[in-house]
Design an enzyme around this catalytic site. Structure first.
Site, PDB file in Angstrom:
ATOM      1  N   THR A 145       0.819  -1.218   0.000  1.00  6.81           N
ATOM      2  CA  THR A 145       0.000   0.000   0.000  1.00  6.81           C
ATOM      3  C   THR A 145       0.844   1.255   0.000  1.00  6.81           C
ATOM      4  O   THR A 145       0.474   2.272  -0.584  1.00  6.81           O
ATOM      5  CB  THR A 145      -0.936  -0.009   1.225  1.00  6.81           C
ATOM      6  OG1 THR A 145      -1.850  -1.072   1.081  1.00  6.81           O
ATOM      7  CG2 THR A 145      -1.696   1.288   1.374  1.00  6.81           C
ATOM      8  N   TYR A 190      -8.066   0.713  -3.401  1.00  7.81           N
ATOM      9  CA  TYR A 190      -6.952   1.221  -4.210  1.00  7.81           C
ATOM     10  C   TYR A 190      -6.182   0.019  -4.753  1.00  7.81           C
ATOM     11  O   TYR A 190      -6.433  -1.123  -4.377  1.00  7.81           O
ATOM     12  CB  TYR A 190      -6.011   2.077  -3.335  1.00  7.81           C
ATOM     13  CG  TYR A 190      -5.504   1.313  -2.139  1.00  7.81           C
ATOM     14  CD1 TYR A 190      -6.179   1.364  -0.908  1.00  7.81           C
ATOM     15  CD2 TYR A 190      -4.392   0.472  -2.221  1.00  7.81           C
ATOM     16  CE1 TYR A 190      -5.751   0.618   0.180  1.00  7.81           C
ATOM     17  CE2 TYR A 190      -3.966  -0.285  -1.126  1.00  7.81           C
ATOM     18  CZ  TYR A 190      -4.655  -0.196   0.061  1.00  7.81           C
ATOM     19  OH  TYR A 190      -4.256  -0.949   1.133  1.00  7.81           O
ATOM     20  N   THR A 247       1.576  -4.308   4.178  1.00  2.00           N
ATOM     21  CA  THR A 247       1.379  -4.524   5.621  1.00  2.00           C
ATOM     22  C   THR A 247       0.869  -5.929   5.930  1.00  2.00           C
ATOM     23  O   THR A 247       1.008  -6.406   7.050  1.00  2.00           O
ATOM     24  CB  THR A 247       0.358  -3.516   6.172  1.00  2.00           C
ATOM     25  OG1 THR A 247      -0.877  -3.674   5.451  1.00  2.00           O
ATOM     26  CG2 THR A 247       0.863  -2.093   6.050  1.00  2.00           C
ATOM     27  N   ASP A 248       0.276  -6.615   4.954  1.00  2.58           N
ATOM     28  CA  ASP A 248      -0.340  -7.917   5.254  1.00  2.58           C
ATOM     29  C   ASP A 248       0.647  -8.931   5.815  1.00  2.58           C
ATOM     30  O   ASP A 248       0.331  -9.644   6.751  1.00  2.58           O
ATOM     31  CB  ASP A 248      -1.003  -8.513   3.996  1.00  2.58           C
ATOM     32  CG  ASP A 248      -2.299  -7.805   3.653  1.00  2.58           C
ATOM     33  OD1 ASP A 248      -3.034  -8.284   2.777  1.00  2.58           O
ATOM     34  OD2 ASP A 248      -2.557  -6.746   4.265  1.00  2.58           O
ATOM     35  N   LYS A 286       0.227  -7.249  12.532  1.00  2.00           N
ATOM     36  CA  LYS A 286      -0.890  -6.450  12.037  1.00  2.00           C
ATOM     37  C   LYS A 286      -2.131  -6.946  12.769  1.00  2.00           C
ATOM     38  O   LYS A 286      -2.590  -8.062  12.567  1.00  2.00           O
ATOM     39  CB  LYS A 286      -1.047  -6.613  10.540  1.00  2.00           C
ATOM     40  CG  LYS A 286      -2.128  -5.720   9.934  1.00  2.00           C
ATOM     41  CD  LYS A 286      -2.137  -5.824   8.411  1.00  2.00           C
ATOM     42  CE  LYS A 286      -3.171  -4.914   7.763  1.00  2.00           C
ATOM     43  NZ  LYS A 286      -3.146  -5.003   6.288  1.00  2.00           N
ATOM     44  N   GLU A 345      -2.554 -27.591  27.878  1.00  2.00           N
ATOM     45  CA  GLU A 345      -3.741 -28.122  27.184  1.00  2.00           C
ATOM     46  C   GLU A 345      -3.509 -29.508  26.584  1.00  2.00           C
ATOM     47  O   GLU A 345      -4.433 -30.267  26.348  1.00  2.00           O
ATOM     48  CB  GLU A 345      -4.162 -27.147  26.065  1.00  2.00           C
ATOM     49  CG  GLU A 345      -4.831 -25.890  26.579  1.00  2.00           C
ATOM     50  CD  GLU A 345      -6.177 -26.169  27.237  1.00  2.00           C
ATOM     51  OE1 GLU A 345      -6.638 -25.317  28.014  1.00  2.00           O
ATOM     52  OE2 GLU A 345      -6.766 -27.260  26.991  1.00  2.00           O
TER      53      GLU A 345
HETATM   54  N1  DAS Z   1      -2.425  -5.916   0.214  1.00  2.00           N
HETATM   55  C1  DAS Z   1      -1.697  -5.218   1.247  1.00  2.00           C
HETATM   56  C2  DAS Z   1      -0.229  -5.639   1.189  1.00  2.00           C
HETATM   57  O1  DAS Z   1       0.416  -5.478   0.163  1.00  2.00           O
HETATM   58  C3  DAS Z   1      -1.718  -3.757   1.119  1.00  2.00           C
HETATM   59  C4  DAS Z   1      -1.016  -3.123   2.269  1.00  2.00           C
HETATM   60  O2  DAS Z   1      -1.688  -2.921   3.288  1.00  2.00           O
HETATM   61  O3  DAS Z   1       0.199  -2.887   2.197  1.00  2.00           O
HETATM   62  O4  DAS Z   1       0.230  -6.142   2.204  1.00  2.00           O
END
Ligand code: DAS
Length: 355
Positions: free
Chosen positions: A39, A53, A119-120, A192, A312
């Site tokens: 992103t 986007y 970020t994923d 995240k 567990e």
């Molecule tokens: N799809 C997500 C990624 O590329 C977009 C982001 O949040 O960076 O990890």
């Protein structure tokens, strides 16, 4: 006569300016930005598109050109390693990126490295780098939750902060770091945790510090092994053993576990409920996976806390490993790295306690 003296004066001034510019540049740290997409390199149709986007559209040189403030922080240059959304990165991409980071870190003219990333899966890359890159130089992974085209985009400040931290001597020796939302997080601890807010990245053990107006404020340092203290070295890793994840949930059947167990994987991470609980009807299936030589690692789908050994499930009796506080996706990263060296479950459990 006058024209000649004016020319001489101009030439002298130009030489002075050039000398001071060179002196200024030499005084600044050298930081390389390795861009992978995400992103932070995204673009939306309009300023109100903060969540709709296309990721991985803007090249690293454009990211740098869009942030002239960087010139006062460091001598910055960029390399476009990939241009993908991070959910699509592969284990081979991870190896390629880490090897590039390691090679740059060895260069005496490089003071710090920033990786712009989706970020994923940012947390997985940051953890992998902290486990395998032998350097005390700052390595900072950064992303954004909104594309640069959106109102109140977070990428520019996140990137400015990342370059500041990568250029900071006081960021050395703290393992791989993540700068998001004004915080400096440990690449090992951070995940995240919110999928649509700019304050998306959390660690249950808290950030290491904050960065405000280009100044780092540190409040703690990592205690788990990383970078220079790691027994794993990306320069000696050529491939990552296959490790997969099976989640636990109400009504779970053994379908995924049975299929994954026979797929040639070296370890299976079970993302159990609660404290890594396993539904009684699928315990025999996990025992069979173990009996077939695949390492079983108990993690939990619960974000925080940590899995207790023999609580567990009788891990000693079943010869299973527990993932400590690592969420399934991070337990998978550590299992892949650890199994480049050993498949001994006692050694693997030590590694899960120490890293
Ligand atoms: N799809 C997500 C990624 O590329 C977009 C982001 O949040 O960076 O990890």
């Amino acid at each position: 006569m006058q024209a000649t003296s004016r020319l001489r004066a101009f030439a002298a001034t130009a030489a002075l300016l050039a000398a001071s510019a060179i002196a200024h540049a030499q005084a600044l740290p050298n930081v390389v930005i390795l861009a992978t997409g995400g992103t932070i390199a995204g673009a939306g149709a309009s300023a109100i598109n903060s969540a709709t986007y296309a990721a991985a559209k803007v090249g690293v040189d454009k990211l740098i050109a869009g942030l002239p403030e960087l010139a006062k922080v460091a001598n910055v240059r960029g390399e476009q390693v990939f241009q993908v959304a991070s959910e699509s990165l592969t284990d081979d991409n991870l190896l390629t990126l880490a090897k590039r980071v390691s090679a740059l870190a060895k260069q005496s003219d490089i003071d710090g490295i920033v990786i712009t990333h989706g970020t994923d899966t940012l947390e997985e890359t940051a953890f992998f780098l902290t486990l395998t890159v032998h350097t005390a130089k700052p390595i900072v992974v950064v992303g954004s939750m909104r594309p640069g085209t959106a109102l109140s985009a977070d990428g520019a400040l996140n990137l400015y902060n990342a370059v500041n931290v990568a250029a900071s001597k006081d960021a050395m020796g703290k393992g791989v770091l993540v700068t998001m939302n004004d915080e400096i997080q440990s690449g090992r601890d951070v995940s995240k945790s919110i999928n649509i807010k700019t304050e998306a990245f959390k660690s249950q053990w808290g950030p290491l510090g904050m960065i405000v107006e280009g100044k780092n404020y540190w409040f703690r340092a990592p205690v788990k092994r990383h970078t220079m203290q790691s027994e794993f070295d990306i320069d000696t890793i050529t491939a990552l053993p296959p490790v997969e994840i099976a989640m636990g949930y109400e009504g779970v059947l053994s379908t995924a576990i049975d299929a994954l167990g026979k797929s040639g994987i070296k370890a299976l991470v079970h993302g159990g409920t609660g404290n890594g609980s396993v539904a009684n009807r699928i315990v025999p299936n996990l025992q069979k996976v173990r009996a077939d030589g695949v390492v079983v690692i108990r993690s939990s789908r619960v974000p925080d806390g940590f899995v207790l050994r023999n609580a567990e499930q009788p891990d000693d009796k079943y010869d299973w490993v527990v993932a400590h506080d690592l969420r399934p996706q991070k337990a998978r990263i550590l299992a892949m790295v650890a199994m480049t060296k050993t498949s001994d479950t006692k050694e693997l459990q030590r590694i899960f306690w120490e890293y």
